[in-house]
Enzyme design. Structure first.
Site, short mmCIF file in Angstrom:
data_model
loop_
_atom_site.label_atom_id
_atom_site.label_comp_id
_atom_site.label_asym_id
_atom_site.label_seq_id
_atom_site.Cartn_x
_atom_site.Cartn_y
_atom_site.Cartn_z
N LEU A 38 25.89 -7.34 -0.71
CA LEU A 38 25.49 -5.94 -0.61
C LEU A 38 23.97 -5.75 -0.53
O LEU A 38 23.50 -4.62 -0.51
CB LEU A 38 26.04 -5.14 -1.81
CG LEU A 38 27.56 -5.14 -1.97
CD1 LEU A 38 27.97 -4.38 -3.22
CD2 LEU A 38 28.23 -4.57 -0.73
N CYS A 39 23.24 -6.82 -0.48
CA CYS A 39 21.78 -6.76 -0.44
C CYS A 39 21.30 -6.27 0.94
O CYS A 39 21.91 -6.58 1.97
CB CYS A 39 21.21 -8.15 -0.71
SG CYS A 39 19.40 -8.22 -0.73
N GLY A 40 20.22 -5.55 0.94
CA GLY A 40 19.62 -5.10 2.20
C GLY A 40 19.15 -6.25 3.08
O GLY A 40 18.98 -6.07 4.28
#
Length: 167
Positions: A38-40
């Site tokens: 879910l990290c950018g």
């Protein structure tokens, strides 16, 4: 706890909880990266896969270590995380079990403790600040370079090329 003298003294755990000695990667150039679905920075999986596909036959191995240590950005069970990354980004390189990249006392991952000690970040900081910190390891097991989260993997392609050419 035994003091690790080489990256090849470390043991890692795969997604099936099997121990793997890092010595099986001796003679390879490694990109070791802590990841989170879910990290950018997750789109970096695409560039990591690009490098892996382009250079795996020359001895490059990318090792991804999911971590839920930063802002709960990889909360799913490991098998679900792997499936998501393989489906969404087409990743084929090894994705290992989740790790604590910044352990407290003895709960840290031994490989990451070694990497951080061998190649500290800015101002000598020995921790990992966020997801997608990349450590580059040469064929002889030396932690050659460390790249921050925001560094897109293709930016260090010349480093990979040079390390692959060296014996």
């Amino acid at each position: 706890m035994t003091k690790i003298k080489s990256i090849y003294d470390c043991t890692i755990i795969d997604s099936d909880n099997k121990k793997i000695p890092m010595s099986i990667f001796e003679g390879k150039v490694l990109i070791i990266v802590n990841t989170a679905t879910l990290c950018g920075f997750a789109p970096q999986f695409i560039q990591l896969e690009t490098l892996y596909q382009k250079y795996k036959d020359q001895g490059l191995v990318v090792l991804a270590f999911p971590s839920n240590q930063f802002n709960n950005e990889d909360p799913k069970p490991i098998k679900e995380s792997i499936e998501e990354v393989r489906t969404k980004y087409g990743v084929t390189f090894p994705i290992l079990n989740k790790v604590m990249v910044n352990g407290i006392d003895d709960d840290g991952d031994e490989l990451y403790e070694y990497l951080k000690s061998a190649k500290p970040g800015k101002f000598g900081f020995k921790g990992v600040l966020w997801n997608f910190v990349k450590f580059i390891v040469s064929r002889d097991g030396r932690v050659y370079q460390r790249f921050p989260s925001e560094a897109p993997p293709l930016i260090f392609e010349p480093v990979i090329q040079a390390l692959l050419k060296s014996n």
